[in-house]
Design a protein around this motif. Sequence first.
Motif, PDB file in Angstrom:
ATOM      1  N   GLY A 181       0.815  -1.206   0.000  1.00 54.20           N
ATOM      2  CA  GLY A 181       0.000   0.000   0.000  1.00 54.20           C
ATOM      3  C   GLY A 181       0.848   1.255   0.000  1.00 54.20           C
ATOM      4  N   ILE A 182       1.901   1.286   0.817  1.00 53.73           N
ATOM      5  CA  ILE A 182       2.799   2.451   0.864  1.00 53.73           C
ATOM      6  C   ILE A 182       3.493   2.640  -0.480  1.00 53.73           C
ATOM      7  CG2 ILE A 182       4.926   3.333   1.895  1.00 53.73           C
ATOM      8  CD1 ILE A 182       4.030   2.049   4.537  1.00 53.73           C
ATOM      9  N   TYR A 183       3.948   1.528  -1.064  1.00 57.90           N
ATOM     10  CA  TYR A 183       4.608   1.600  -2.376  1.00 57.90           C
ATOM     11  C   TYR A 183       3.659   2.174  -3.430  1.00 57.90           C
ATOM     12  CZ  TYR A 183       6.468  -0.028  -6.838  1.00 57.90           C
ATOM     13  OH  TYR A 183       6.929  -0.094  -8.131  1.00 57.90           O
ATOM     14  N   MET A 184       2.396   1.704  -3.424  1.00 58.22           N
ATOM     15  CA  MET A 184       1.421   2.201  -4.386  1.00 58.22           C
ATOM     16  C   MET A 184       1.120   3.687  -4.157  1.00 58.22           C
ATOM     17  SD  MET A 184      -1.189  -1.064  -4.521  1.00 58.22           S
ATOM     18  CE  MET A 184      -2.390  -0.232  -5.593  1.00 58.22           C
ATOM     19  N   MET A 185       1.087   4.107  -2.896  1.00 64.79           N
ATOM     20  CA  MET A 185       0.839   5.520  -2.591  1.00 64.79           C
ATOM     21  C   MET A 185       1.972   6.394  -3.104  1.00 64.79           C
ATOM     22  SD  MET A 185      -0.826   5.704   1.208  1.00 64.79           S
ATOM     23  CE  MET A 185      -2.559   5.331   1.461  1.00 64.79           C
TER      24      MET A 185
END
Length: 259
Positions: free
Chosen positions: A248-252
Amino acid sequence: MLTYPQINAIAIQIGPIKIYWYGILYLISFALAWFLAKLRAQKLNYHWNNEIISDFIFYAAMGVLLGGRLGSVLFYNLSEFLHDPLFIFKIWLGGMSFHGGLLGVIISLFYFSRKIKIPFLAILDFTAPLVPLGLALGRVGNFINSELLGRITNVPWGMIFPNGGPLPRHPSQLYESFAEGILLFIIVWFYAAKPRPRGMVSALFLCSYGVIRFICEFFREPDIQFGFIAFDWLTMGQLLSLPMIAIGIYMMIRGSRRL
């Protein structure tokens, strides 16, 4: 201390046929997802008729049910499966995994996105706000079944569960129903109400659920077959939530670069 309500897990019984509240809540979850999908499709100007929405719910439901069962067996009951491969079909013994269901939905919606020729990430962003209320109902089902018990506590709202021994426990299923369900729905639904870079709604869902589940696990009894996996506090649920948070952090980060 609160009194645990004596709710029969069987909602309806006709002769040998038993219909459980858990199953009814699953059906309500899919019906609610269908209703929310119609609202989302109108909001996003997707010209989806009832047939396309029904196909979408069918693909998602198959992903939830098949992935949830496979995840439960492989993540939590692998030794039982290796000893008895037919265990995977013994659904009457219970056992559904959120993380397995998530993987199942991702795979099924990948094929759905190709079928209707809409980008995969767009379908995931469409789906994310529809999930939390179903999670809320599923946790209510866990509470009715008196399963996935909370840890022993002395808080005033602790409950003595029928199969949880003589000491009061956190009603962690209700904590999760509120946090993973209602709270997560409010966060993701209102975030998705405005146009966002592709993938950001999915990213928010992954991060938020991962963090919420990680916190809720501190109130939930570790899985008996594993206990604490590390550090005398890390549970399987927390371990499986860490990749969700990281992805999720990577996608953000990637999505923020498109702003």
